[in-house]
Write an enzyme that holds these catalytic residues in place. Structure first.
Site, PDB file in Angstrom:
ATOM      1  N   ARG A  36      37.455  41.155  28.038  1.00  0.00           N
ATOM      2  CA  ARG A  36      36.387  42.154  27.955  1.00  0.00           C
ATOM      3  C   ARG A  36      36.883  43.567  28.222  1.00  0.00           C
ATOM      4  O   ARG A  36      36.247  44.520  27.803  1.00  0.00           O
ATOM      5  CB  ARG A  36      35.225  41.780  28.865  1.00  0.00           C
ATOM      6  CG  ARG A  36      34.496  40.564  28.310  1.00  0.00           C
ATOM      7  CD  ARG A  36      33.153  40.381  28.917  1.00  0.00           C
ATOM      8  NE  ARG A  36      32.515  39.240  28.287  1.00  0.00           N
ATOM      9  CZ  ARG A  36      31.262  39.232  27.887  1.00  0.00           C
ATOM     10  NH1 ARG A  36      30.506  40.289  28.067  1.00  0.00           N
ATOM     11  NH2 ARG A  36      30.762  38.181  27.317  1.00  0.00           N
TER      12      ARG A  36
ATOM     13  N   GLU B 112      37.922  35.804  41.244  1.00  0.00           N
ATOM     14  CA  GLU B 112      36.825  35.336  42.090  1.00  0.00           C
ATOM     15  C   GLU B 112      36.750  33.809  42.041  1.00  0.00           C
ATOM     16  O   GLU B 112      36.331  33.166  42.982  1.00  0.00           O
ATOM     17  CB  GLU B 112      35.517  35.960  41.585  1.00  0.00           C
ATOM     18  CG  GLU B 112      34.323  35.685  42.439  1.00  0.00           C
ATOM     19  CD  GLU B 112      33.064  36.331  41.899  1.00  0.00           C
ATOM     20  OE1 GLU B 112      32.022  36.147  42.531  1.00  0.00           O
ATOM     21  OE2 GLU B 112      33.113  37.006  40.856  1.00  0.00           O
TER      22      GLU B 112
END
Length: 172
Positions: free
Chosen positions: A60, A97
């Protein structure tokens, strides 16, 4: 009149795994006014930093960084996943994460002294940014800015950026 970019972010609980609240920029990039607004704001930031290159991590980050580089008339350097670059590369590993990965950059992509702004869709733990910055620094470039559409402040990713000028369009 500025577009309220928060209206173009979707949130998904427990994606890609339980306990994660995924913030999705898809509605933002699907809307021409919101995408243009985000691109213009990030381009103004990169211009202020006198960047001559934009670097961004797969995938992205490419969506965020490429239009900014185009708008400013400067180069774009992708930080790719393994096996995606045909020439000699440098690499940097990082934690996410929800996992671990490694990014690669072509050795010829950045020249000593290049002024690089790193752009991405999201700043969470700072791992992806840190790996991209390591790649730029390995090639003797100067990271002069970091810009994100979204920053997840509770995950303290900004702590990994250090004293580099940083911009987030939306903070959660």
């Amino acid at each position: 009149m500025a577009v309220d970019l928060t209206k173009y972010i979707s949130s998904y609980k427990d994606f890609p795994k339980k306990g994660i609240l995924f913030r999705d920029i898809s509605p933002l990039i699907e809307n021409p006014d919101a995408f243009r607004e985000a691109t213009n704001r990030l381009a103004a930031f990169a211009k202020k930093e006198h960047a001559n290159l934009i670097a961004a991590p797969e995938a992205r980050g490419f969506i965020v960084g490429s239009p900014v580089a185009y708008k400013l008339g400067i180069g774009f350097v992708p930080a790719r996943k393994k096996g995606k670059l045909p020439t000699a590369t440098v690499s940097a590993s990082y934690g996410l994460e929800y996992g671990k990965s490694t990014l690669y950059m072509e050795k010829k992509a950045i020249k000593p002294g290049d002024r690089v702004v790193i752009l991405d869709d999201l700043l969470a733990t700072g791992g992806t940014y840190s790996a991209t910055a390591k790649l730029v620094k390995q090639l003797k470039g100067n990271v002069v800015g970091a810009g994100f559409i979204i920053e997840l402040s509770a995950l303290k990713g900004r702590n990994k950026i250090g004293d580099v000028d940083t911009m987030s369009l939306i903070k959660y």
